[in-house]
Design a protein around this motif. Structure first.
Motif, PDB file in Angstrom:
ATOM      1  N   PRO A  99       0.849  -1.207   0.000  1.00  0.00           N
ATOM      2  CA  PRO A  99       0.000   0.000   0.000  1.00  0.00           C
ATOM      3  C   PRO A  99       0.878   1.248   0.000  1.00  0.00           C
ATOM      4  O   PRO A  99       2.020   1.220   0.454  1.00  0.00           O
ATOM      5  CB  PRO A  99      -0.781  -0.112   1.316  1.00  0.00           C
ATOM      6  N   PRO A 100       0.349   2.368  -0.502  1.00  0.00           N
ATOM      7  CA  PRO A 100       1.149   3.600  -0.539  1.00  0.00           C
ATOM      8  C   PRO A 100       1.286   4.222   0.848  1.00  0.00           C
ATOM      9  O   PRO A 100       0.465   4.003   1.734  1.00  0.00           O
ATOM     10  CB  PRO A 100       0.331   4.510  -1.456  1.00  0.00           C
ATOM     11  N   VAL A 101       2.360   4.989   1.020  1.00  0.00           N
ATOM     12  CA  VAL A 101       2.499   5.814   2.221  1.00  0.00           C
ATOM     13  C   VAL A 101       1.518   6.975   2.102  1.00  0.00           C
ATOM     14  O   VAL A 101       1.315   7.514   1.017  1.00  0.00           O
ATOM     15  CB  VAL A 101       3.944   6.353   2.343  1.00  0.00           C
ATOM     16  N   THR A 102       0.893   7.335   3.212  1.00  0.00           N
ATOM     17  CA  THR A 102      -0.096   8.415   3.168  1.00  0.00           C
ATOM     18  C   THR A 102       0.147   9.420   4.289  1.00  0.00           C
ATOM     19  O   THR A 102       0.350   9.041   5.436  1.00  0.00           O
ATOM     20  CB  THR A 102      -1.517   7.850   3.286  1.00  0.00           C
ATOM     21  N   LEU A 103       0.150  10.699   3.933  1.00  0.00           N
ATOM     22  CA  LEU A 103       0.250  11.777   4.908  1.00  0.00           C
ATOM     23  C   LEU A 103      -0.931  12.712   4.714  1.00  0.00           C
ATOM     24  O   LEU A 103      -1.429  12.870   3.594  1.00  0.00           O
ATOM     25  CB  LEU A 103       1.555  12.565   4.716  1.00  0.00           C
ATOM     26  N   ARG A 104      -1.377  13.323   5.801  1.00  0.00           N
ATOM     27  CA  ARG A 104      -2.512  14.246   5.727  1.00  0.00           C
ATOM     28  C   ARG A 104      -2.078  15.637   6.152  1.00  0.00           C
ATOM     29  O   ARG A 104      -1.670  15.827   7.299  1.00  0.00           O
ATOM     30  CB  ARG A 104      -3.658  13.759   6.620  1.00  0.00           C
ATOM     31  N   SER A 152      -0.577  10.690  -1.129  1.00  0.00           N
ATOM     32  CA  SER A 152      -0.327   9.260  -1.017  1.00  0.00           C
ATOM     33  C   SER A 152       0.579   8.804  -2.153  1.00  0.00           C
ATOM     34  O   SER A 152       0.420   9.228  -3.302  1.00  0.00           O
ATOM     35  CB  SER A 152      -1.677   8.527  -1.073  1.00  0.00           C
ATOM     36  N   GLY A 153       1.547   7.947  -1.834  1.00  0.00           N
ATOM     37  CA  GLY A 153       2.452   7.438  -2.859  1.00  0.00           C
ATOM     38  C   GLY A 153       3.746   6.946  -2.243  1.00  0.00           C
ATOM     39  O   GLY A 153       3.799   6.651  -1.054  1.00  0.00           O
ATOM     40  N   THR A 154       4.805   6.858  -3.038  1.00  0.00           N
ATOM     41  CA  THR A 154       6.118   6.483  -2.512  1.00  0.00           C
ATOM     42  C   THR A 154       6.691   7.671  -1.747  1.00  0.00           C
ATOM     43  O   THR A 154       6.268   8.818  -1.952  1.00  0.00           O
ATOM     44  CB  THR A 154       7.085   6.124  -3.649  1.00  0.00           C
TER      45      THR A 154
END
Length: 326
Positions: A99-104, A152-154
């Motif tokens: 799954p991609p890394v996700t930051l908010r 979200s992504g690498t």
């Protein structure tokens, strides 16, 4: 030159900015590390100030302030740490795709228009240039004039995305006063949508920021703007032959039996929401004797498939990292 400006090593102007991140307890614990060693290293190596809000809320605000290059380095280190967490969580699982890394980000609402661009042009450009997914919440966060922006992504894609976001912030300063979002403490005994281990009443996208139901259609609309296709509402597309609604594709995913329940949800609630938001037809094959995997077929326009995959990955990511609500 003001005290907030300095020359970067390449001779360009390096401006001090502040970006705010919304995180949950487990995410915060990951970047703090044992005895604060991880966040100390991030501060020292990036040169940015990294402050974490106090309180008993299931959400915390992480504030990153510094020269733009320092901010990029801090984001790179945070995204890399989350990538390591996902890799570690996958070690003992049967999930086939990472799954991609996700930051908010918590972003001033008055700057969101510049981030999205006319007809979604800017956000589409960022997505295409960086390879990261970018979603802007349709409504303000409670008691504030800020919105959640999910990237979200690498780790590399996220860092490049933050570079673009900083450019938008510099080119289009916020208009008027910004009322910052402050997470509220969870009342005793409450079933918080955002708290780990609780059943959510709203659909949660990566990183577990739960969108209110009315935001789901807005998420879908924004996702439509992310692909190089004419508006789906146009009966006569400007580019002949690229009417997304008329071109149906199909994508297959293999999902471990152990995780299929998290995709389906109680009485099919989650899979139905994913279908509704994405507009895609999603078929889950019956369990094959002896097979640890289940075949999931997604059919629809390229945009619909993209949104469906994004939301399915969100569920898997949440379950893997232990942050999610099932």
């Amino acid at each position: 030159m003001s005290d907030k400006e300095e020359m970067a090593s390449d001779g360009s102007l390096n401006v001090t900015l502040t970006l705010r991140l919304l995180m949950h307890g487990k995410e915060v614990g990951s970047i703090i590390g044992k005895k604060g060693e991880t966040v100390k290293k991030m501060r020292e190596e990036s040169g940015a100030r990294i402050n974490i809000s106090e309180g008993s809320s299931p959400e915390r605000i992480v504030t990153i302030t510094g020269p733009t290059e320092g901010i990029f380095k801090a984001f790179s280190m945070i995204a890399q740490k989350f990538e390591e967490d996902i890799t570690a969580a996958m070690t003992n699982s049967n999930v086939t795709s990472k799954p991609p890394v996700t930051l908010r980000l918590v972003f001033p609402g008055s700057q969101c228009g510049s981030l999205i661009g006319k007809g979604g042009s800017k956000i589409k450009e960022i997505r295409e240039t960086t390879g990261a997914q970018v979603q802007v919440a349709g409504d303000m966060l409670p008691d504030s004039t800020e919105r959640a922006v999910t990237i979200s992504g690498t780790p590399q894609a996220i860092t490049q995305c933050v570079r673009h976001i900083c450019s938008v912030m510099l080119e289009s300063p916020p208009k008027g006063a910004t009322i910052p979002y402050r997470p509220k403490a969870m009342p005793a005994g409450a079933h918080a949508v955002l708290a780990p281990q609780h059943h959510a009443q709203a659909f949660a996208i990566p990183g577990q920021y739960a969108f209110a139901h009315q935001d789901l259609t807005k998420l879908h609309q924004l996702a439509m703007q992310h692909i190089p296709l004419p508006s789906l509402g146009q009966s006569h597309p400007t580019i002949p032959g690229l009417d997304a609604s008329a071109h149906t594709s199909s994508q297959e995913l293999a999902i471990p039996n152990d995780f299929i329940g998290c995709i389906i949800g109680r009485q099919g609630s989650k899979i139905n929401e994913i279908r509704q938001v994405s507009g895609a037809h999603i078929k889950i094959a019956s369990a094959t004797d002896g097979s640890p995997m289940r075949q999931v077929t997604i059919t629809g326009s390229l945009a619909s498939i993209s949104v469906a995959q994004y939301l399915i990955n969100a569920r898997l990511s949440s379950m893997l990292t232990g942050l999610g609500v099932l």
